[in-house]
Design a protein around this motif. Sequence first.
Motif, short mmCIF file in Angstrom:
data_model
loop_
_atom_site.label_atom_id
_atom_site.label_comp_id
_atom_site.label_asym_id
_atom_site.label_seq_id
_atom_site.Cartn_x
_atom_site.Cartn_y
_atom_site.Cartn_z
N TYR A 190 5.83 5.00 -4.52
CA TYR A 190 4.70 4.28 -3.86
C TYR A 190 3.47 3.98 -4.63
O TYR A 190 2.87 4.57 -5.16
CB TYR A 190 4.25 5.32 -2.61
CG TYR A 190 5.20 5.52 -1.48
CD1 TYR A 190 5.39 4.68 -0.57
CD2 TYR A 190 6.07 6.50 -1.58
CE1 TYR A 190 6.57 5.03 0.26
CE2 TYR A 190 6.96 7.15 -0.81
CZ TYR A 190 7.15 6.16 0.47
OH TYR A 190 8.11 6.63 1.22
N ARG B 257 -1.98 7.83 3.25
CA ARG B 257 -0.60 7.18 3.67
C ARG B 257 0.11 7.91 4.83
O ARG B 257 0.28 9.24 4.76
CB ARG B 257 0.37 7.18 2.54
CG ARG B 257 0.35 6.16 1.65
CD ARG B 257 1.49 5.80 0.68
NE ARG B 257 1.08 4.96 -0.22
CZ ARG B 257 1.67 3.70 -0.16
NH1 ARG B 257 2.37 3.43 0.68
NH2 ARG B 257 1.27 2.78 -0.99
N THR C 72 5.49 7.87 8.84
CA THR C 72 6.24 7.19 9.95
C THR C 72 7.44 7.91 10.51
O THR C 72 8.04 7.37 11.43
CB THR C 72 6.42 5.62 9.70
OG1 THR C 72 7.23 5.65 8.64
CG2 THR C 72 5.20 4.79 9.49
N PRO D 255 4.81 3.84 4.50
CA PRO D 255 4.86 2.55 4.21
C PRO D 255 3.76 1.81 3.72
O PRO D 255 3.60 0.97 2.97
CB PRO D 255 5.62 1.88 5.22
CG PRO D 255 5.18 2.56 6.27
CD PRO D 255 5.16 4.11 5.93
N SER D 256 2.31 2.21 4.26
CA SER D 256 1.34 1.47 3.92
C SER D 256 0.15 2.52 3.70
O SER D 256 0.24 3.63 4.04
CB SER D 256 0.74 0.71 5.35
OG SER D 256 0.67 1.62 6.44
N GLN D 257 -0.73 2.08 2.91
CA GLN D 257 -2.00 2.57 2.49
C GLN D 257 -3.31 2.34 2.86
O GLN D 257 -3.46 0.89 3.00
CB GLN D 257 -2.07 2.75 0.94
CG GLN D 257 -3.06 3.23 0.20
CD GLN D 257 -3.36 3.06 -1.07
OE1 GLN D 257 -2.87 4.10 -1.95
NE2 GLN D 257 -3.74 1.93 -1.71
N SER D 258 -4.07 2.99 3.53
CA SER D 258 -5.50 3.04 3.95
C SER D 258 -6.19 3.43 2.91
O SER D 258 -5.97 4.51 2.05
CB SER D 258 -5.79 3.53 5.23
OG SER D 258 -4.90 2.61 6.26
#
Length: 357
Positions: free
Chosen positions: A171, A206, A209, A215-218
């Motif tokens: 990732y 992350r 899910t 899948p996504s990063q803040s």
Amino acid sequence: MNCSNQRLIIIIGCNKTFLDSVAYGAGSSPSSLAVGDINNDGKPDVVVANFMSNDISVLQNAGDGTFLSEVRYTAQTYPISLAIGDINGDNVSDIIVGHQGADSFSVFINTGNGTFLPQIAYPINSGATSFGIVDLNNDDHNDLVLTATGANNIFVFFNQGDGTFGNGTIYPTALRPSSIVIVDVNNDNLYDLLYTHQWGDNIGVRLNTGNGNFPSQSTYSSYGPVPSSLIVTDVNNDTEQDVIVMNTNSATFVVLLGVGDGSFYYWGNYSTDSSPKVLILSDMNNDNKPDIIVCSQGTSLFTIYLNTGDGTFYNQTSYPAGSVAISGGVSDFNADTKPDVVILDLGVQGIRIFEQC
């Protein structure tokens, strides 16, 4: 494996006063330590990664806060990080070591009595600087997450059920991910990933899910330059997970309160001594509130910040930690129900244990 007569110092922590340190040997240029019970006797032991001697030192607790002579195990080039956890499902703790020179990590499997088989090495594309060990996909086997700082990646390695790992899932992150914590921050009973970006001046989050997919990063500001360490706990007793992040270049740590959905907001910041290296979490005064210990390389002090219970901290008290304090940990080493402090001191090529009186 071999033994050494180099010094390791341990300092054991009364609520405000610590006894003099006791020295124990480690290897050359120790770089990281971990605390855990490696021989299933219910007593916390210490493992040290030795950067220049390319090995690790295992020190078993004699049960009274003193330690047996170190035992060394050969690692790969420049071991820089390590973690302790059960990798092969036999209910005894194994050791994971990250290497800077070899761009790899190694697994040392425990034989069951606190001795270890030769390492099994796994190549990656950068040195592993921080680890998390937890079952990410609910198959009852502990998986491994690591930060590859030089490659700006996080790797997730799923356990194949026998203590070995297949290819890792990569990732991408922002610049230079370092300290990583694995914890459920959005109350869905799935483990999430939180980590610092040393050159991004923020932390990455992350959310899981399901089945260990992220899948996504803040990102959230660290409110200071070069965030190098973080811890996650409920600091204000609202049942939500909060974040404390340490900013090395501004000599501060910052509290971010969690909302419960995986997001965070700024709550406050606190000054530390120069060049803080690591944050440690422990209830130091037995009031059931998590306190913070900061280990500072610039002044070679460790400083205790007591939690008021609402996420603010007070009564900053510092203690000499040795010559060059670069890492640390907390546990009750002498079984007196009080938390003691172990400091990794580069100046003496070993650890210091401060025992509470």
